[in-house]
Design an enzyme around this catalytic site. Sequence first.
Site, mmCIF file in Angstrom:
data_model
loop_
_atom_site.group_PDB
_atom_site.id
_atom_site.type_symbol
_atom_site.label_atom_id
_atom_site.label_comp_id
_atom_site.label_asym_id
_atom_site.label_seq_id
_atom_site.Cartn_x
_atom_site.Cartn_y
_atom_site.Cartn_z
ATOM 1 N N THR A 1 -3.683 7.466 -0.081
ATOM 2 C CA THR A 1 -4.487 6.267 -0.323
ATOM 3 C C THR A 1 -5.250 5.876 0.937
ATOM 4 O O THR A 1 -6.450 5.593 0.893
ATOM 5 C CB THR A 1 -3.600 5.098 -0.773
ATOM 6 O OG1 THR A 1 -2.876 5.488 -1.943
ATOM 7 C CG2 THR A 1 -4.432 3.860 -1.073
ATOM 8 N N PHE B 1 0.796 -1.221 0.000
ATOM 9 C CA PHE B 1 0.000 0.000 0.000
ATOM 10 C C PHE B 1 0.827 1.269 0.000
ATOM 11 O O PHE B 1 1.740 1.429 0.818
ATOM 12 C CB PHE B 1 -0.887 0.054 1.264
ATOM 13 C CG PHE B 1 -1.994 -0.940 1.286
ATOM 14 C CD1 PHE B 1 -3.227 -0.656 0.722
ATOM 15 C CD2 PHE B 1 -1.808 -2.179 1.881
ATOM 16 C CE1 PHE B 1 -4.250 -1.588 0.745
ATOM 17 C CE2 PHE B 1 -2.827 -3.115 1.920
ATOM 18 C CZ PHE B 1 -4.059 -2.820 1.348
ATOM 19 N N ASP B 2 0.474 2.177 -0.896
ATOM 20 C CA ASP B 2 0.820 3.560 -0.676
ATOM 21 C C ASP B 2 -0.009 4.002 0.535
ATOM 22 O O ASP B 2 -1.136 3.530 0.727
ATOM 23 C CB ASP B 2 0.446 4.401 -1.903
ATOM 24 C CG ASP B 2 0.518 5.873 -1.613
ATOM 25 O OD1 ASP B 2 1.620 6.365 -1.306
ATOM 26 O OD2 ASP B 2 -0.536 6.536 -1.676
ATOM 27 N N VAL B 3 0.534 4.875 1.345
ATOM 28 C CA VAL B 3 -0.159 5.255 2.581
ATOM 29 C C VAL B 3 -0.760 6.660 2.508
ATOM 30 O O VAL B 3 -1.959 6.854 2.697
ATOM 31 C CB VAL B 3 0.798 5.150 3.791
ATOM 32 C CG1 VAL B 3 0.098 5.605 5.078
ATOM 33 C CG2 VAL B 3 1.295 3.712 3.940
ATOM 34 N N LYS C 1 9.368 6.524 -3.999
ATOM 35 C CA LYS C 1 8.637 6.157 -5.212
ATOM 36 C C LYS C 1 8.462 7.423 -6.066
ATOM 37 O O LYS C 1 8.273 8.496 -5.491
ATOM 38 C CB LYS C 1 7.267 5.572 -4.858
ATOM 39 C CG LYS C 1 7.308 4.302 -4.032
ATOM 40 C CD LYS C 1 5.893 3.909 -3.554
ATOM 41 C CE LYS C 1 5.339 4.972 -2.617
ATOM 42 N NZ LYS C 1 3.945 4.707 -2.226
#
Length: 237
Positions: free
Chosen positions: A18, A13-15, A150
């Site tokens: 998101t 997961f991107d946090v 990222k």
Amino acid sequence: MRKGLPEFKYLTFDVVGTLIDFEGGLKDCLAGMAAEAGVEIDGEEALTLYRAARYSDDAGLFPDDLVRVYLAIAPKLGLPAERKYGERLRDSAKSWKGFSDSAEALARLATNYRLVAMTNARRWAFDFFAKELGNPFYAAFTADDTGTEKPDPAFFEKVFDFVASEGNSKDDILHVAQSQYHDIGISKKLGITNCWIERRHAQKGYGGTIEPVEFTKPDYHFTSMAGLADAVAVAPS
């Protein structure tokens, strides 16, 4: 053919954006400062200014970089350009809220998968985010852990190495994120099945997230984390 949802072992997961509503957190903090200064600001305009300042050549790690960002955008918003206010914006990350569906959806998904956080935020901030979300993660990778952010493929490679250490591969990963720029485009290029959570589906533009050069069609697409959890619940095993 794309893999079915029950076939994955890991959900990465991107946090921020998101699972954690960073746009709401930024706007609330800036609105509070504006009220104290006796001015009014437009939240979406503030996000546009934030995005331009955040993604500059001299950007630092998030959310520490919010001090620099604040000093860059404050004059344009009519706010006092003082470092103490930038530090206040940075520290507001400690109290940013998860989206209303995040914690429950993660709890549901944790019964089927190993949940792995992949965030460009620093570890100190992630610790607050994880607590807000109910500490659902099996493992977590931050900018401090990877030494990069990222969409740098090196960030993903760190996660691939971790998964390989458990006897699995990147084919066992479904990457879940809202950012086309930071996550969806690069995950597609790296051959990972991905899931786009389109948090801004009811709003125009990209808000506080940098706009991608080109749109990447995701393998899975939902407008909420609840949508993903519901799809997993009814997916044929």
